[in-house]
Design an enzyme around this catalytic site. Structure first.
Site, PDB file in Angstrom:
ATOM      1  N   ASP A 153     -13.885  -4.270 -11.684  1.00 47.86           N
ATOM      2  CA  ASP A 153     -12.859  -4.542 -10.693  1.00 47.86           C
ATOM      3  C   ASP A 153     -11.513  -4.822 -11.364  1.00 47.86           C
ATOM      4  OD1 ASP A 153     -12.150  -5.324  -7.858  1.00 47.86           O
ATOM      5  OD2 ASP A 153     -11.709  -7.218  -8.869  1.00 47.86           O
TER       6      ASP A 153
ATOM      7  N   ASP B 175      -6.293 -15.798 -12.848  1.00 51.44           N
ATOM      8  CA  ASP B 175      -6.607 -14.789 -13.865  1.00 51.44           C
ATOM      9  C   ASP B 175      -7.065 -15.432 -15.166  1.00 51.44           C
ATOM     10  OD1 ASP B 175      -5.457 -13.143 -11.928  1.00 51.44           O
ATOM     11  OD2 ASP B 175      -4.602 -11.802 -13.435  1.00 51.44           O
TER      12      ASP B 175
ATOM     13  N   HIS C 239      -5.492  -4.950 -14.666  1.00 52.93           N
ATOM     14  CA  HIS C 239      -4.800  -6.237 -14.618  1.00 52.93           C
ATOM     15  C   HIS C 239      -5.314  -7.242 -15.640  1.00 52.93           C
ATOM     16  CE1 HIS C 239      -2.651  -4.859 -11.156  1.00 52.93           C
ATOM     17  NE2 HIS C 239      -3.763  -4.665 -10.467  1.00 52.93           N
TER      18      HIS C 239
ATOM     19  N   GLU D  58     -11.936   0.487 -11.783  1.00 54.74           N
ATOM     20  CA  GLU D  58     -10.965   0.563 -10.701  1.00 54.74           C
ATOM     21  C   GLU D  58      -9.572   0.406 -11.301  1.00 54.74           C
ATOM     22  OE1 GLU D  58      -9.910  -1.749  -6.525  1.00 54.74           O
ATOM     23  OE2 GLU D  58     -10.235  -2.882  -8.369  1.00 54.74           O
TER      24      GLU D  58
ATOM     25  N   ASN E 145     -11.469  -9.972 -14.269  1.00 55.54           N
ATOM     26  CA  ASN E 145     -10.035 -10.209 -14.360  1.00 55.54           C
ATOM     27  C   ASN E 145      -9.705 -11.648 -13.974  1.00 55.54           C
ATOM     28  OD1 ASN E 145      -7.074  -9.276 -14.317  1.00 55.54           O
ATOM     29  ND2 ASN E 145      -7.346 -10.094 -12.246  1.00 55.54           N
TER      30      ASN E 145
END
Length: 516
Positions: A229, A198, A233, A266, A127
């Site tokens: 992970d 990001d 996002h 996640e 991410n």
């Protein structure tokens, strides 16, 4: 009397375990669908070279511990080059952090783990990168830099309303997501904090970079899978469909390299948000399980977790029948389980009984099996493993001065091995029970429909020719219930639970499993 001695006495006095089913059953490996994965933070695990920091060779030295415990796989928290102790901010995706060793060390670890039938899953942090990653160092040089669009940039006046965001989320306390690199004109996006900018997944070049990184670890190195992970996002929260589509694409590309790759994501949210990720990420962590387990003890509501788990499984089944429910009782982001359960040894042991008798593919966090302690901040949830008494512990790491898990509060593993009632031996026993009874590992979950005292959790686990009735008393008072008809053989009893005639007697924090 020290707290250390008190805990020893309490362990001995309060726990009685019995297995009365004499039928010999073979230990089976049900990974990934229902097997057990052991989470390791290498930094705190075992120091093989005396520099105070855990390392890959230390893990090799202690693979026998993972094997003895009964786990089928290891998930490593980040191992790649990074400027931080936690290493969730990567600077080089194809290098092992030098504190941990070399790529050759890691390949040796893979070989030894595979010889022991232990699979290896590594944290894949895509991410974001570190703000010291070469891509970002180039990106911030200017709008015309070829790496500019590897990250998300915006002019200050276009994001004025978002610069001082005040809302937080379940997985981040950060209230500022747009960050000034020091020039005052263009800001970059970093969901978690400014040190983790990001990546821009609208850029096809970024996606190809990520797929190449995946190929490297699967093909050149030989890992068995990835823990992804911050999977929700990749794109902003208002673009969930783009997130779902990306992970489908990611899975497709990785399966072309390794058809049996294991991917666990996640997605830190409620089931309605989590479930649509399943087609791309076939295994997802069940955060509802963790929080509801603790809530069940806090409220003294036995069926709360059983009903929640049934609800989650049925909901996921409506999305796809090919999913892996990655259950866990604690991890590297949560207070240690024993702390969450008021440091009550009986509650901890029963909590692992619940985890191992429920459906799912359970994850165990290193040190939980010896009753390690820890509260926020995160560093103190990730303290050094206690292998032996401090003066004898050649591999105990010293990178941090522990606050919670010290000899005075936690009995080291070497001592626990000789104690029949220790946490470690309890974990070993209940894991073996799960791995030798297919109904516990693979069976369907059916809730008990009769009247129950509020603190009692009761359910059936059924698989082919094995039918089991599982009951747990989540209170400090004794309760009695009627046994279901024809469930007359005890295969497991904890805390002096017993079947007398047709009556099940459940002392405080006890568990019983009956066979049909």
């Amino acid at each position: 009397m020290t707290k250390y001695l008190f805990n020893l006495i309490l362990l001995i006095l309060t726990v009685t375990v019995a297995c009365t089913d004499n039928k010999k059953r073979e230990v089976e490996n049900h990974w990934p669908h229902a097997g057990i994965t052991y989470e390791i933070f290498i930094q705190s695990f075992y120091d093989s070279n005396g520099d105070g920091i855990g390392d890959i060779n230390g893990v090799i030295k202690k693979l026998d511990h993972v094997k003895e415990l009964g786990a089928n796989a290891i998930w490593f928290m980040p191992i790649k080059e990074s400027p931080s102790y936690h290493k969730y901010d990567v600077t080089d995706y194809k290098k092992i952090h030098p504190d941990y060793g070399t790529l050759e060390d890691f390949k040796n670890l893979l070989d030894e783990a595979h010889k022991n039938d232990i699979k290896i899953v590594i944290d894949m942090i895509i991410n974001h990168t570190s703000n010291q990653h070469p891509w970002f160092l180039e990106s911030k040089k200017g709008r015309d830099n070829p790496y500019r669009d590897y990250y998300v940039w915006a002019q200050k006046d276009t994001i004025a309303d978002f610069i001082n965001k005040k809302a937080i989320t379940l997985d981040s306390d950060n209230i500022r997501q747009w960050h000034d690199p020091g020039l005052g004109e263009d800001y970059y996006y970093g969901f978690f904090y400014g040190g983790m900018p990001d990546l821009n997944f609208d850029n096809p070049k970024v996606r190809e970079e990520i797929y190449e990184i995946g190929r490297f670890w699967l093909e050149d190195v030989g890992v068995d899978g990835f823990r992804l992970d911050a999977a929700k996002h990749i794109f902003p929260d208002d673009r969930p469909e783009d997130n779902h589509a990306f992970w489908k694409e990611f899975r497709d590309r990785m399966e072309k390299i390794k058809p049996d790759i294991y991917l666990v994501g996640e997605v830190y949210d409620k089931k309605e948000i989590v479930a649509p990720y399943l087609p791309g990420l076939p295994a997802l962590f069940n955060f509802d399980f963790h929080y509801t387990l603790i809530e069940s003890y806090q409220k003294g509501d036995g069926m709360l977790l059983a009903k929640k788990q049934k609800e989650v499984l049925d909901f996921y089944q409506g999305i796809t029948d090919e999913f892996i429910d990655a259950t866990f009782s604690s991890n590297h982001d949560q207070p240690r389980l024993l702390n969450s359960l008021e440091e009550n040894p009986r509650k901890l042991k029963q909590a692992i009984n619940i985890l191992m008798t429920m459906p799912g593919a359970p994850y165990l966090y290193y040190g939980e099996e010896i009753g390690m302690l820890g509260k926020k901040p995160d560093e103190n949830i990730r303290e050094p493993f206690l292998w032996d008494l401090k003066n004898n512990d050649k591999g105990r790491t010293t990178w941090i001065e522990p606050v919670y898990s010290i000899d005075e509060t936690v009995t080291p593993l070497a001592i626990q091995k000789s104690m029949s009632t220790s946490y470690f031996n309890h974990y070993k026993q209940i894991i073996k029970l799960r791995n030798t009874n297919r109904a516990l590992a693979l069976g369907e979950l059916e809730l008990y429909q009769g009247e129950l005292p509020k603190p009692i959790m009761a359910f059936f686990r059924n698989h082919e020719d094995q039918e089991l009735f599982v009951v747990h008393n989540l209170s400090d008072l004794e309760h009695r219930i009627d046994a279901p008809e024809e469930y007359g053989t005890t295969i497991y009893a904890y805390g002096n639970a017993v079947l007398e005639g047709n009556s099940i007697i459940l002392p405080a924090y006890s568990s019983l499993i009956l066979k049909y």
